[in-house]
Design a protein around this motif. Structure first.
Motif, PDB file in Angstrom:
ATOM      1  N   HIS A   1      -5.116  -0.865   2.101  1.00 16.84           N
ATOM      2  CA  HIS A   1      -4.922  -0.997   3.549  1.00 16.84           C
ATOM      3  C   HIS A   1      -5.646   0.127   4.300  1.00 16.84           C
ATOM      4  CE1 HIS A   1      -1.064  -3.602   2.920  1.00 16.84           C
ATOM      5  NE2 HIS A   1      -2.167  -4.271   2.740  1.00 16.84           N
TER       6      HIS A   1
ATOM      7  N   CYS B   1      -1.232  -0.853  -2.641  1.00 12.49           N
ATOM      8  CA  CYS B   1      -1.237  -1.536  -1.325  1.00 12.49           C
ATOM      9  C   CYS B   1      -1.838  -0.603  -0.278  1.00 12.49           C
ATOM     10  CB  CYS B   1       0.183  -1.896  -0.880  1.00 12.49           C
ATOM     11  SG  CYS B   1       1.036  -3.086  -1.918  1.00 12.49           S
ATOM     12  N   LYS B   2      -1.328   0.650  -0.289  1.00 11.45           N
ATOM     13  CA  LYS B   2      -1.710   1.602   0.760  1.00 11.45           C
ATOM     14  C   LYS B   2      -3.186   1.992   0.675  1.00 11.45           C
ATOM     15  CE  LYS B   2      -0.354   6.111   2.709  1.00 11.45           C
ATOM     16  NZ  LYS B   2      -1.379   5.942   3.699  1.00 11.45           N
TER      17      LYS B   2
ATOM     18  N   GLY C   1       3.013   0.045  -4.646  1.00 10.06           N
ATOM     19  CA  GLY C   1       2.989   0.470  -3.237  1.00 10.06           C
ATOM     20  C   GLY C   1       1.775   1.335  -2.931  1.00 10.06           C
TER      21      GLY C   1
ATOM     22  N   GLY D   1       4.369  -8.969   1.394  1.00 10.53           N
ATOM     23  CA  GLY D   1       5.110  -7.896   2.071  1.00 10.53           C
ATOM     24  C   GLY D   1       6.610  -8.139   2.016  1.00 10.53           C
TER      25      GLY D   1
ATOM     26  N   PHE E   1       7.777  -7.842  -1.749  1.00  7.51           N
ATOM     27  CA  PHE E   1       7.659  -6.455  -2.215  1.00  7.51           C
ATOM     28  C   PHE E   1       8.652  -5.580  -1.459  1.00  7.51           C
ATOM     29  CE2 PHE E   1       5.735  -2.170  -2.160  1.00  7.51           C
ATOM     30  CZ  PHE E   1       5.684  -1.952  -3.521  1.00  7.51           C
ATOM     31  N   GLY E   2       8.620  -5.689  -0.142  1.00  4.92           N
ATOM     32  CA  GLY E   2       9.434  -4.820   0.708  1.00  4.92           C
ATOM     33  C   GLY E   2      10.928  -4.934   0.466  1.00  4.92           C
TER      34      GLY E   2
HETATM   35  C1  ASC Z   1       5.050  -3.093   2.004  1.00  3.80           C
HETATM   36  C2  ASC Z   1       4.132  -3.495   2.981  1.00  3.80           C
HETATM   37  C3  ASC Z   1       3.005  -2.799   2.808  1.00  3.80           C
HETATM   38  C4  ASC Z   1       3.144  -1.929   1.608  1.00  3.80           C
HETATM   39  C5  ASC Z   1       2.780  -0.509   1.858  1.00  3.80           C
HETATM   40  C6  ASC Z   1       3.020   0.300   0.622  1.00  3.80           C
HETATM   41  O1  ASC Z   1       6.177  -3.523   1.846  1.00  3.80           O
HETATM   42  O2  ASC Z   1       4.332  -4.395   3.923  1.00  3.80           O
HETATM   43  O3  ASC Z   1       1.924  -2.877   3.505  1.00  3.80           O
HETATM   44  O4  ASC Z   1       4.498  -2.099   1.212  1.00  3.80           O
HETATM   45  O5  ASC Z   1       3.510   0.010   2.904  1.00  3.80           O
HETATM   46  O6  ASC Z   1       2.574   1.598   0.806  1.00  3.80           O
END
Ligand code: ASC
Length: 150
Positions: free
Chosen positions: A143, A139-140, A136, A43, A46-47
């Protein structure tokens, strides 16, 4: 006998080196902690690129390539921490009951990461931006399906 002693010693050394990598977690809580630590690092790495992808920060191609190189390694880490018998933490039971779907989500993420690595190495901003967005999304998707309290 000498040869046998040598082989036995060599086998013992190999076992000593191999054991920490194969028997990673003595307790489920250690696996949960490990995967959460891995996800936190992913995170972070990536973030921190989001402002660049959104054109809110300048594109430094070398810095992005270096960060994606680190992220590429981090991306491989958490999955060993989702071994059978480690249910819990922020992960829904579906990650284990739908193991095939969970593995597919992992594979899709790693495939998207591979494309991000290629794009970052190319130094092309638009290729980076598109590949970043696709990571991204992966990831989503995972999640939404497998993480509690999104
Ligand atoms: C991030 C983070 C996530 C993913 C997600 C992408 O930086 O912590 O869980 O990106 O938000 O959609």
């Amino acid at each position: 006998m000498k040869k046998f002693a040598f082989l036995a010693a060599a086998a013992a050394v190999c076992a000593a080196i191999a054991t920490p990598a194969t028997a990673q977690f003595a307790k489920p809580e250690q696996a949960i902690k490990y995967r959460q630590a891995g996800m936190a690092l992913i995170g972070s790495h990536f973030g921190r690129m989001a402002p660049v992808a959104k054109k809110e920060a300048p594109f430094d191609a070398a810095a992005i390539a270096k960060n994606v190189e680190v992220l590429s390694v981090l991306a491989t880490l958490p999955w060993a921490g989702f071994a059978p018998g480690t249910e819990g933490g922020d992960t829904k039971a579906e990650a284990w009951s739908d193991a095939k779907g969970f593995k597919q989500a992992e594979d899709d993420f790693l495939a998207a990461m591979g494309k991000l690595k290629t794009a970052a190495d190319s130094g092309d901003f638009d290729a980076f931006r598109v590949a970043f967005g696709n990571v991204g999304k992966s990831c989503k998707i995972c999640h939404d399906a497998y993480r509690k309290d999104n």
